[in-house]
Design a protein around this motif. Structure first.
Motif, PDB file in Angstrom:
ATOM      1  N   LYS A 173       0.820  -1.215   0.000  1.00  0.00           N
ATOM      2  CA  LYS A 173       0.000   0.000   0.000  1.00  0.00           C
ATOM      3  C   LYS A 173       0.853   1.264   0.000  1.00  0.00           C
ATOM      4  N   SER A 174       2.037   1.188   0.574  1.00  0.00           N
ATOM      5  CA  SER A 174       2.904   2.372   0.656  1.00  0.00           C
ATOM      6  C   SER A 174       3.813   2.514  -0.567  1.00  0.00           C
ATOM      7  N   GLN A 175       3.760   1.542  -1.487  1.00  0.00           N
ATOM      8  CA  GLN A 175       4.632   1.564  -2.661  1.00  0.00           C
ATOM      9  C   GLN A 175       3.868   1.780  -3.960  1.00  0.00           C
ATOM     10  N   LEU A 176       2.597   2.109  -3.887  1.00  0.00           N
ATOM     11  CA  LEU A 176       1.766   2.219  -5.085  1.00  0.00           C
ATOM     12  C   LEU A 176       2.258   3.341  -6.007  1.00  0.00           C
ATOM     13  N   VAL A 177       2.223   3.086  -7.314  1.00  0.00           N
ATOM     14  CA  VAL A 177       2.725   4.076  -8.270  1.00  0.00           C
ATOM     15  C   VAL A 177       1.635   4.592  -9.212  1.00  0.00           C
ATOM     16  N   LEU A 178       0.447   4.023  -9.156  1.00  0.00           N
ATOM     17  CA  LEU A 178      -0.615   4.423 -10.082  1.00  0.00           C
ATOM     18  C   LEU A 178      -1.667   5.311  -9.421  1.00  0.00           C
ATOM     19  N   ARG A 179      -1.385   5.790  -8.206  1.00  0.00           N
ATOM     20  CA  ARG A 179      -2.349   6.646  -7.497  1.00  0.00           C
ATOM     21  C   ARG A 179      -1.929   8.105  -7.440  1.00  0.00           C
ATOM     22  N   ALA A 180      -0.691   8.383  -7.760  1.00  0.00           N
ATOM     23  CA  ALA A 180      -0.175   9.755  -7.694  1.00  0.00           C
ATOM     24  C   ALA A 180       0.585  10.038  -8.981  1.00  0.00           C
ATOM     25  N   PRO A 181       0.864  11.310  -9.273  1.00  0.00           N
ATOM     26  CA  PRO A 181       1.592  11.634 -10.495  1.00  0.00           C
ATOM     27  C   PRO A 181       2.867  10.811 -10.641  1.00  0.00           C
ATOM     28  N   VAL A 199      -1.284 -10.926 -15.415  1.00  0.00           N
ATOM     29  CA  VAL A 199      -1.402  -9.474 -15.533  1.00  0.00           C
ATOM     30  C   VAL A 199      -2.387  -9.161 -16.654  1.00  0.00           C
ATOM     31  N   ASP A 200      -3.500  -8.556 -16.312  1.00  0.00           N
ATOM     32  CA  ASP A 200      -4.526  -8.238 -17.290  1.00  0.00           C
ATOM     33  C   ASP A 200      -4.054  -7.112 -18.218  1.00  0.00           C
ATOM     34  N   ILE A 201      -4.539  -7.122 -19.453  1.00  0.00           N
ATOM     35  CA  ILE A 201      -4.171  -6.083 -20.417  1.00  0.00           C
ATOM     36  C   ILE A 201      -4.514  -4.689 -19.899  1.00  0.00           C
ATOM     37  N   SER A 202      -5.500  -4.599 -19.018  1.00  0.00           N
ATOM     38  CA  SER A 202      -5.875  -3.295 -18.478  1.00  0.00           C
ATOM     39  C   SER A 202      -4.739  -2.641 -17.692  1.00  0.00           C
ATOM     40  N   VAL A 203      -3.802  -3.449 -17.180  1.00  0.00           N
ATOM     41  CA  VAL A 203      -2.713  -2.892 -16.365  1.00  0.00           C
ATOM     42  C   VAL A 203      -1.773  -2.024 -17.199  1.00  0.00           C
ATOM     43  N   PRO A 204      -1.186  -2.534 -18.294  1.00  0.00           N
ATOM     44  CA  PRO A 204      -0.334  -1.634 -19.083  1.00  0.00           C
ATOM     45  C   PRO A 204      -1.105  -0.479 -19.706  1.00  0.00           C
ATOM     46  N   LEU A 205      -2.380  -0.705 -20.040  1.00  0.00           N
ATOM     47  CA  LEU A 205      -3.179   0.403 -20.577  1.00  0.00           C
ATOM     48  C   LEU A 205      -3.357   1.494 -19.524  1.00  0.00           C
ATOM     49  N   ARG A 206      -3.566   1.091 -18.289  1.00  0.00           N
ATOM     50  CA  ARG A 206      -3.701   2.063 -17.208  1.00  0.00           C
ATOM     51  C   ARG A 206      -2.397   2.823 -16.994  1.00  0.00           C
ATOM     52  N   LEU A 207      -1.276   2.101 -17.033  1.00  0.00           N
ATOM     53  CA  LEU A 207       0.021   2.748 -16.876  1.00  0.00           C
ATOM     54  C   LEU A 207       0.283   3.718 -18.016  1.00  0.00           C
ATOM     55  N   LEU A 208      -0.070   3.312 -19.231  1.00  0.00           N
ATOM     56  CA  LEU A 208       0.117   4.161 -20.399  1.00  0.00           C
ATOM     57  C   LEU A 208      -0.658   5.470 -20.248  1.00  0.00           C
ATOM     58  N   HIS A 210      -1.743   6.743 -17.320  1.00  0.00           N
ATOM     59  CA  HIS A 210      -1.440   7.440 -16.076  1.00  0.00           C
ATOM     60  C   HIS A 210      -0.111   8.198 -16.097  1.00  0.00           C
ATOM     61  N   ALA A 211       0.917   7.589 -16.672  1.00  0.00           N
ATOM     62  CA  ALA A 211       2.264   8.151 -16.567  1.00  0.00           C
ATOM     63  C   ALA A 211       2.427   9.403 -17.418  1.00  0.00           C
ATOM     64  N   ASP A 212       3.226  10.328 -16.913  1.00  0.00           N
ATOM     65  CA  ASP A 212       3.625  11.517 -17.666  1.00  0.00           C
ATOM     66  C   ASP A 212       4.939  11.180 -18.360  1.00  0.00           C
ATOM     67  N   CYS A 213       4.835  10.757 -19.628  1.00  0.00           N
ATOM     68  CA  CYS A 213       6.013  10.278 -20.358  1.00  0.00           C
ATOM     69  C   CYS A 213       5.915  10.726 -21.808  1.00  0.00           C
ATOM     70  N   PRO A 214       6.939  11.391 -22.319  1.00  0.00           N
ATOM     71  CA  PRO A 214       6.884  11.902 -23.689  1.00  0.00           C
ATOM     72  C   PRO A 214       7.133  10.845 -24.755  1.00  0.00           C
ATOM     73  N   ASP A 215       7.629   9.669 -24.353  1.00  0.00           N
ATOM     74  CA  ASP A 215       8.011   8.643 -25.338  1.00  0.00           C
ATOM     75  C   ASP A 215       7.688   7.266 -24.755  1.00  0.00           C
ATOM     76  N   MET A 216       6.422   6.882 -24.845  1.00  0.00           N
ATOM     77  CA  MET A 216       5.961   5.649 -24.208  1.00  0.00           C
ATOM     78  C   MET A 216       5.136   4.846 -25.204  1.00  0.00           C
ATOM     79  N   HIS A 217       5.531   3.593 -25.442  1.00  0.00           N
ATOM     80  CA  HIS A 217       4.844   2.727 -26.382  1.00  0.00           C
ATOM     81  C   HIS A 217       4.433   1.426 -25.689  1.00  0.00           C
ATOM     82  N   LEU A 218       3.307   0.871 -26.109  1.00  0.00           N
ATOM     83  CA  LEU A 218       2.844  -0.434 -25.629  1.00  0.00           C
ATOM     84  C   LEU A 218       2.710  -1.365 -26.813  1.00  0.00           C
TER      85      LEU A 218
END
Length: 249
Positions: A173-181, A199-208, A210-218
């Motif tokens: 709970k203290s290491q979550l990365v998809l709840r904050a910028p 790992v459901d396909i929804s996970v990388p889609l959510r990361l894609l 959520h993240a502030d990234c100028p060069d991110m591909h799935l």
């Protein structure tokens, strides 16, 4: 040859390292896996041929490293990874995170972005203790964790069951990365099989999203499972490494 790193946290981490050109490549393994896995060994062999610096290691409680698996948690293993990168590599690295290793890679990117040249997630599983593992437990298993401190789950990759502890879930709970910028100011490549049972396909889609990234591909690979270790999949990983490497590497 396996060597051992004694960390500031008092752990002894098994590792294998080769010298070569930079940016170096660091492989971050999955939950209860070790550095002798197919992807880790393949990437080391590839790095030798390519003349690239490479590091693979066992988290504490995994493989040949010290400690018991049931004593560890996400924060401990991220700490191990940070210690290994600090002590055993120089300059920015290409982090290749498999499953849980993808979560660890994102934690490293947040904690030490200056040491990350690029990030490659292979069936990356950020926040899995909270988002998938805990909800999949039965009410009786959740009660076991809360009241007795642990429960067991079948392990599809090993004869030994997973022992899941209260500390694993509480620390998660203290290491979550998809709840904050989440700023990822470097190239990110994500790869996922469409038949991944862990790992459901929804996970990388959510990361894609959520993240502030100028060069991110799935990249989705039809009918591939969580192992992502066929020759074609392994070649996709090395192609991604080449894609995010400087032309002179």
């Amino acid at each position: 040859m396996t060597s051992f790193l004694h960390t500031p946290g008092g752990r002894s981490l098994a590792y294998s390292r080769i010298d070569g050109s930079t940016p170096g490549i660091v492989f971050l393994g999955g939950f209860k896996s070790d550095m002798s896995g197919t992807k880790a060994v393949f990437l080391e062999d590839w790095a030798k041929t390519a003349g690239r610096a490479f590091l693979r290691f066992d988290y504490s409680g995994h493989g040949q490293s010290s400690g018991a698996f049931t004593d560890g948690c996400i924060g401990d293993w991220a700490e191990d990874a940070a210690a290994a990168i600090t002590a055993l590599t120089s300059g920015p690295q290409i982090l290749v995170g498999s499953s849980m290793g993808g979560w660890i890679a994102l934690l490293l990117a947040r904690a030490m972005p200056e040491r990350v040249h690029a990030l490659i997630g292979v069936a990356a599983a950020p926040d899995f203790t909270e988002d998938s593992m805990w909800p999949q437990l039965t009410p009786a298993q959740q009660q076991q964790v809360t009241q007795t401190g642990q429960t067991e789950l079948p392990n599809d990759y090993d004869d030994q069951p997973y022992i899941l502890t209260r500390r694993l879930f509480e620390d998660g709970k203290s290491q979550l990365v998809l709840r904050a910028p989440l700023a990822l100011p470097f190239p990110v490549r994500l790869m996922q099989g469409t038949r991944d049972e862990a790992v459901d396909i929804s996970v990388p889609l959510r990361l894609l999203e959520h993240a502030d990234c100028p060069d991110m591909h799935l990249r989705l690979v039809k009918d591939m499972d969580h192992r992502f270790s066929t020759p074609d999949c392994l070649n996709l990983i090395t192609a991604a490494i080449n894609e995010v490497s400087p032309p002179t590497a």
